[in-house]
Design a protein around this motif. Structure first.
Motif, PDB file in Angstrom:
ATOM      1  N   UNK A 121       0.885  -1.163   0.000  1.00 14.20           N
ATOM      2  CA  UNK A 121       0.000   0.000   0.000  1.00 14.20           C
ATOM      3  C   UNK A 121       0.925   1.215   0.000  1.00 14.20           C
ATOM      4  N   UNK A 122       0.939   1.949  -1.101  1.00 16.49           N
ATOM      5  CA  UNK A 122       1.869   3.063  -1.269  1.00 16.49           C
ATOM      6  C   UNK A 122       1.079   4.365  -1.236  1.00 16.49           C
ATOM      7  N   UNK A 123       1.241   5.084  -0.139  1.00 15.17           N
ATOM      8  CA  UNK A 123       0.446   6.296   0.070  1.00 15.17           C
ATOM      9  C   UNK A 123       1.265   7.517  -0.341  1.00 15.17           C
ATOM     10  N   UNK A 124       0.751   8.239  -1.326  1.00 11.34           N
ATOM     11  CA  UNK A 124       1.480   9.365  -1.907  1.00 11.34           C
ATOM     12  C   UNK A 124       0.841  10.685  -1.490  1.00 11.34           C
ATOM     13  N   UNK A 125       1.684  11.659  -1.284  1.00 18.50           N
ATOM     14  CA  UNK A 125       1.248  12.996  -0.873  1.00 18.50           C
ATOM     15  C   UNK A 125       1.062  13.857  -2.121  1.00 18.50           C
TER      16      UNK A 125
ATOM     17  N   UNK B  38       5.551   1.510 -15.991  1.00 25.64           N
ATOM     18  CA  UNK B  38       6.758   0.714 -15.723  1.00 25.64           C
ATOM     19  C   UNK B  38       6.504  -0.402 -14.720  1.00 25.64           C
ATOM     20  N   UNK B  39       5.330  -0.390 -14.066  1.00 23.40           N
ATOM     21  CA  UNK B  39       5.099  -1.333 -12.970  1.00 23.40           C
ATOM     22  C   UNK B  39       3.727  -2.021 -13.082  1.00 23.40           C
ATOM     23  N   UNK B  40       3.694  -3.094 -13.857  1.00 23.50           N
ATOM     24  CA  UNK B  40       2.403  -3.788 -14.027  1.00 23.50           C
ATOM     25  C   UNK B  40       1.847  -4.380 -12.744  1.00 23.50           C
ATOM     26  N   UNK B  41       2.651  -4.358 -11.653  1.00 22.22           N
ATOM     27  CA  UNK B  41       2.122  -4.901 -10.399  1.00 22.22           C
ATOM     28  C   UNK B  41       1.102  -3.981  -9.739  1.00 22.22           C
ATOM     29  N   UNK B  42       0.954  -2.757 -10.250  1.00 23.71           N
ATOM     30  CA  UNK B  42      -0.041  -1.854  -9.643  1.00 23.71           C
ATOM     31  C   UNK B  42      -1.444  -2.364  -9.970  1.00 23.71           C
ATOM     32  N   UNK B  43      -2.162  -2.738  -8.924  1.00 24.12           N
ATOM     33  CA  UNK B  43      -3.479  -3.357  -9.088  1.00 24.12           C
ATOM     34  C   UNK B  43      -4.613  -2.354  -8.990  1.00 24.12           C
ATOM     35  N   UNK B  44      -4.301  -1.165  -8.473  1.00 23.09           N
ATOM     36  CA  UNK B  44      -5.359  -0.178  -8.353  1.00 23.09           C
ATOM     37  C   UNK B  44      -4.821   1.141  -7.840  1.00 23.09           C
TER      38      UNK B  44
ATOM     39  N   UNK C  28       9.701   2.657  -4.743  1.00 19.07           N
ATOM     40  CA  UNK C  28       8.910   1.801  -3.843  1.00 19.07           C
ATOM     41  C   UNK C  28       8.300   0.630  -4.621  1.00 19.07           C
ATOM     42  N   UNK C  29       7.944   0.882  -5.870  1.00 22.51           N
ATOM     43  CA  UNK C  29       7.334  -0.174  -6.690  1.00 22.51           C
ATOM     44  C   UNK C  29       8.344  -1.217  -7.159  1.00 22.51           C
ATOM     45  N   UNK C  30       9.615  -0.851  -7.135  1.00 20.93           N
ATOM     46  CA  UNK C  30      10.628  -1.835  -7.546  1.00 20.93           C
ATOM     47  C   UNK C  30      11.114  -2.662  -6.353  1.00 20.93           C
ATOM     48  N   UNK C  31      10.772  -2.218  -5.133  1.00 23.53           N
ATOM     49  CA  UNK C  31      11.352  -2.822  -3.940  1.00 23.53           C
ATOM     50  C   UNK C  31      10.770  -4.198  -3.604  1.00 23.53           C
ATOM     51  N   UNK C  32       9.520  -4.462  -3.979  1.00 26.48           N
ATOM     52  CA  UNK C  32       8.988  -5.806  -3.743  1.00 26.48           C
ATOM     53  C   UNK C  32       8.068  -6.156  -4.898  1.00 26.48           C
ATOM     54  N   UNK C  33       7.562  -7.397  -4.898  1.00 33.59           N
ATOM     55  CA  UNK C  33       6.579  -7.708  -5.944  1.00 33.59           C
ATOM     56  C   UNK C  33       5.248  -8.020  -5.269  1.00 33.59           C
ATOM     57  N   UNK C  34       4.341  -8.631  -5.987  1.00 34.24           N
ATOM     58  CA  UNK C  34       2.990  -8.784  -5.446  1.00 34.24           C
ATOM     59  C   UNK C  34       2.185  -7.545  -5.790  1.00 34.24           C
ATOM     60  N   UNK C  35       0.887  -7.622  -5.572  1.00 34.87           N
ATOM     61  CA  UNK C  35       0.035  -6.490  -5.955  1.00 34.87           C
ATOM     62  C   UNK C  35       0.371  -5.225  -5.161  1.00 34.87           C
TER      63      UNK C  35
END
Ligand SMILES: [Fe+2]
Ligand SMILES: [Fe+2]
Length: 238
Positions: free
Chosen positions: A100-104, A167-173, A126-133
């Motif tokens: 869960x990546x909370x952006x300001x 660049x990050x297809x792991x973004x689910x929403x 942050x999106x490159x640091x792990x995988x999964x949704x």
């Protein structure tokens, strides 16, 4: 949930408490509660303290990002227990196998939103640091939703966000607030969900003449369920 706008008055606090009480009394388990900005009306420390008290019955992680009505320093101190500061407040959490990546997206002194290079590059790494949704949470929707008053103050650098998402297809929403309405749409090929506003509901151009703000419609929330790479959202009115 979103846009609780705690302001020292009883009304918004009571509506927020209504959602919290509902969630706290659920017989089953949820993984986390996300509040997508506008936690307070004018960003006073006393209002963050009041909100913390209202949220206390929740036994799951409560993850919040700031909105245009918030004040970064008071948000940082009041909601995160961090030292006051003026830079963007970005946070990465791992919950139930998802990021869960909370952006300001707040611009001090403006109602519109902007992520800016610092937050966008934070998100990218942050999106490159792990995988999964991964779920990207920000207050301002990156797309127009058909409500002129809100579309005028949406996210300004949406194209730059789209480039990061590509660049990050792991973004689910992408989970947003700000509109004060339950909305489902897409952005850069990614599902976008706008949580209903706890404080009020913004009605559509063909539903009103004059002020689009409706204070009488019921308070609402959204449940997000992610399974087999598909984000499904259930909207609930209380
Ligand atoms: Fe709001
Ligand atoms: Fe807002």
């Amino acid at each position: 949930m979103s846009d609780v706008h705690i302001d020292g008055g009883e009304r918004n606090a009571a509506r927020t408490r209504q959602v919290v009480d509902y969630l706290a009394a659920l017989p089953g388990q949820i993984d986390a509660v996300v509040i997508s900005g506008d936690l307070t009306q004018i960003g006073r420390p006393v209002d963050y303290a009041a909100l913390r008290e209202i949220l206390a019955p929740l036994e799951v992680p409560v993850l919040c990002c700031p909105g245009n009505h918030d004040e970064r320093g008071a948000f940082r101190a009041g909601m995160l227990g961090l030292e006051e500061g003026s830079g963007p407040v970005n946070q990465a959490h791992e919950v139930a196998g998802a990021s869960i990546l909370l952006c300001d997206s707040l611009i001090p002194g403006s109602d519109a939103g902007r992520l800016g290079p610092e937050t966008l590059s934070w998100l990218d790494s942050a999106l490159t640091r792990s995988d999964g949704p991964a779920f990207v949470v920000l207050h301002h929707p990156p797309v127009a939703v058909g409500i002129p008053e809100l579309d005028a103050i949406r996210l300004q650098d949406a194209d730059d966000l789209a480039a990061v998402l590509a660049r990050h297809p792991r973004v689910a929403g992408v989970l947003c607030g700000h509109v004060h309405a339950a909305v489902a749409t897409t952005f850069a090929g990614v599902p976008v969900r706008v949580a209903p506003g706890v404080k009020s509901t913004t009605t559509l151009p063909w539903e009103h003449t004059g002020d689009p703000t409706n204070l009488d419609l019921p308070v609402g929330l959204a449940f997000h369920h992610h399974e087999n790479d598909v984000l499904t959202t259930h909207f609930r009115s209380l």
